[in-house]
Design a protein around this motif. Structure first.
Motif, PDB file in Angstrom:
ATOM      1  N   ARG A 132       0.831  -1.214   0.000  1.00 42.93           N
ATOM      2  CA  ARG A 132       0.000   0.000   0.000  1.00 42.93           C
ATOM      3  C   ARG A 132       0.860   1.257   0.000  1.00 42.93           C
ATOM      4  O   ARG A 132       0.626   2.185  -0.773  1.00 42.93           O
ATOM      5  N   ARG A 190      -0.813   4.955  -1.391  1.00 43.57           N
ATOM      6  CA  ARG A 190      -2.257   4.974  -1.185  1.00 43.57           C
ATOM      7  C   ARG A 190      -2.542   4.965   0.303  1.00 43.57           C
ATOM      8  O   ARG A 190      -1.749   4.485   1.100  1.00 43.57           O
ATOM      9  N   THR A 191      -3.678   5.487   0.673  1.00 43.56           N
ATOM     10  CA  THR A 191      -4.038   5.583   2.083  1.00 43.56           C
ATOM     11  C   THR A 191      -4.834   4.363   2.529  1.00 43.56           C
ATOM     12  O   THR A 191      -5.394   3.631   1.704  1.00 43.56           O
ATOM     13  N   ARG A 212     -11.976   1.448   1.327  1.00 40.41           N
ATOM     14  CA  ARG A 212     -13.161   1.664   0.478  1.00 40.41           C
ATOM     15  C   ARG A 212     -13.176   0.705  -0.704  1.00 40.41           C
ATOM     16  O   ARG A 212     -14.207   0.111  -1.011  1.00 40.41           O
ATOM     17  N   ALA A 213     -12.027   0.572  -1.366  1.00 38.53           N
ATOM     18  CA  ALA A 213     -11.960  -0.294  -2.545  1.00 38.53           C
ATOM     19  C   ALA A 213     -12.186  -1.763  -2.170  1.00 38.53           C
ATOM     20  O   ALA A 213     -12.789  -2.523  -2.923  1.00 38.53           O
ATOM     21  N   ARG A 232      -7.628   4.592   3.989  1.00 36.00           N
ATOM     22  CA  ARG A 232      -9.003   4.905   3.628  1.00 36.00           C
ATOM     23  C   ARG A 232      -9.307   4.477   2.192  1.00 36.00           C
ATOM     24  O   ARG A 232     -10.345   3.889   1.903  1.00 36.00           O
ATOM     25  N   ASP A 233      -8.380   4.753   1.286  1.00 38.76           N
ATOM     26  CA  ASP A 233      -8.551   4.396  -0.120  1.00 38.76           C
ATOM     27  C   ASP A 233      -8.695   2.881  -0.278  1.00 38.76           C
ATOM     28  O   ASP A 233      -9.606   2.396  -0.950  1.00 38.76           O
ATOM     29  N   ILE A 234      -7.820   2.135   0.356  1.00 32.67           N
ATOM     30  CA  ILE A 234      -7.858   0.670   0.242  1.00 32.67           C
ATOM     31  C   ILE A 234      -9.080   0.110   0.954  1.00 32.67           C
ATOM     32  O   ILE A 234      -9.726  -0.815   0.453  1.00 32.67           O
TER      33      ILE A 234
END
Length: 151
Positions: free
Chosen positions: A17, A22-23, A29-30, A25-27
């Protein structure tokens, strides 16, 4: 040295990550995983199910097999690391610290600030005092003095 599988997996997930910048939060959510749970997985505090790992790997564009292969290599490498027993390290560190203290007493000075790496623990005796770093004259001129307010 024994490595927990959940810690090795978490280290590799965090590494993947952060390499992608990438944060969490981004991961999260995905991958449709709660941010807190993903954080705990990365820190090796929670065991991730195979479904959860697959979802996180998909969000990271990292094949699950590649993750598991890297984790297996990490665990194998750690199995070959020999670590001296803690008691031996502490005793050796104490002897070195006593030798340094004797040398300091003879010279009357302080040793530069650094941790004594041979000692393990949170004992403040492991720390050495160092003088504050000197500031360059150029830096001093850029810092304004505090303004005094008349009362």
């Amino acid at each position: 040295m024994t490595v927990l599988l959940r810690e090795a997996i978490g280290d590799r997930l965090r590494h993947a990550r952060t390499n992608q910048r990438r944060t969490l939060r981004d991961i999260s959510r995905a991958a449709r995983v709660s941010l807190g749970y993903l954080s705990e997985v990365e820190r090796g505090q929670k065991e991730a199910s195979s479904e959860l790992l697959a979802s996180i790997c998909e969000a990271l564009d990292l094949p699950l097999g590649e993750l598991l292969h890297k984790v297996a290599a990490d665990v194998s490498a750690m199995d070959n690391v020999e670590v001296a027993p803690v008691d031996e390290k502490i005793e050796a560190g104490k002897r070195r610290a006593q030798e340094r203290e004797g040398a300091e007493a003879a010279t009357g000075g302080l040793e530069g600030g650094r941790l004594v790496s041979e000692l393990i623990g949170n004992d403040l005796a492991d720390l050495r005092i160092s003088p504050p770093p000197r500031m360059s004259p150029a830096l001093r001129t850029t810092i304004a003095a505090p303004k005094m307010v008349a009362a």
